[in-house]
Design an enzyme around this catalytic site. Sequence first.
Site, PDB file in Angstrom:
ATOM      1  N   GLY A  43     -19.299  22.016  80.565  1.00 24.14           N
ATOM      2  CA  GLY A  43     -19.138  22.378  81.973  1.00 24.14           C
ATOM      3  C   GLY A  43     -17.742  22.059  82.492  1.00 24.14           C
ATOM      4  O   GLY A  43     -17.133  22.850  83.222  1.00 24.14           O
ATOM      5  N   CYS A  44     -17.223  20.913  82.093  1.00 27.91           N
ATOM      6  CA  CYS A  44     -15.897  20.502  82.561  1.00 27.91           C
ATOM      7  C   CYS A  44     -14.809  21.396  81.966  1.00 27.91           C
ATOM      8  O   CYS A  44     -13.815  21.698  82.635  1.00 27.91           O
ATOM      9  CB  CYS A  44     -15.648  19.043  82.217  1.00 27.91           C
ATOM     10  SG  CYS A  44     -16.821  17.936  83.060  1.00 27.91           S
ATOM     11  N   THR A  45     -15.012  21.834  80.741  1.00 21.76           N
ATOM     12  CA  THR A  45     -14.044  22.743  80.113  1.00 21.76           C
ATOM     13  C   THR A  45     -14.088  24.109  80.792  1.00 21.76           C
ATOM     14  O   THR A  45     -13.041  24.696  81.078  1.00 21.76           O
ATOM     15  CB  THR A  45     -14.339  22.862  78.602  1.00 21.76           C
ATOM     16  OG1 THR A  45     -14.219  21.553  78.012  1.00 21.76           O
ATOM     17  CG2 THR A  45     -13.372  23.812  77.922  1.00 21.76           C
TER      18      THR A  45
END
Length: 157
Positions: A43-45
């Site tokens: 998700g952060c990527t």
Amino acid sequence: MIETGDTAPEFTLPDQDGNPTTLTDYRGSPVVLYFYPKADTPGCTTQACGIRDHRADYERAGAKVIGVSPDPVNKVGKFADKHSLDFTLLADEDHEVAERYGVWVEKNMYGRTYMGVQRATFVIAPDGTVARVFPKVSPKTHDEAVLQALSELAAAA
């Protein structure tokens, strides 16, 4: 969590290269301050690469983007290098800044309770006041929502 109209809490944190970065360094420009739970996770990527891919849109809005995670500097640096992230990422390893912004929260995953960063974004006006708060954002629609808020901020100026 801080709210729209509040003065954005000041901070100084190391960036992905270990250099101290202070929020007031960006006064005079709108700032997109986003908190993400952990570098180099799916998700952060997705969220970080979306910001990278919309760089021209953020530049047109005159906005500076700053990502903050509780990771150490070396992990944030590797994340930035691996995905060619061309904006500022900060390491809030002791989560002091996340706590001041109200995004260091109790989380629950697979029946395990732990403390961590809630994904949230703050659009900060050039004068340092919080113009918009996105308390829970989807990594996939983050840029659309934030760029709309920047457009509204510019129209109100």
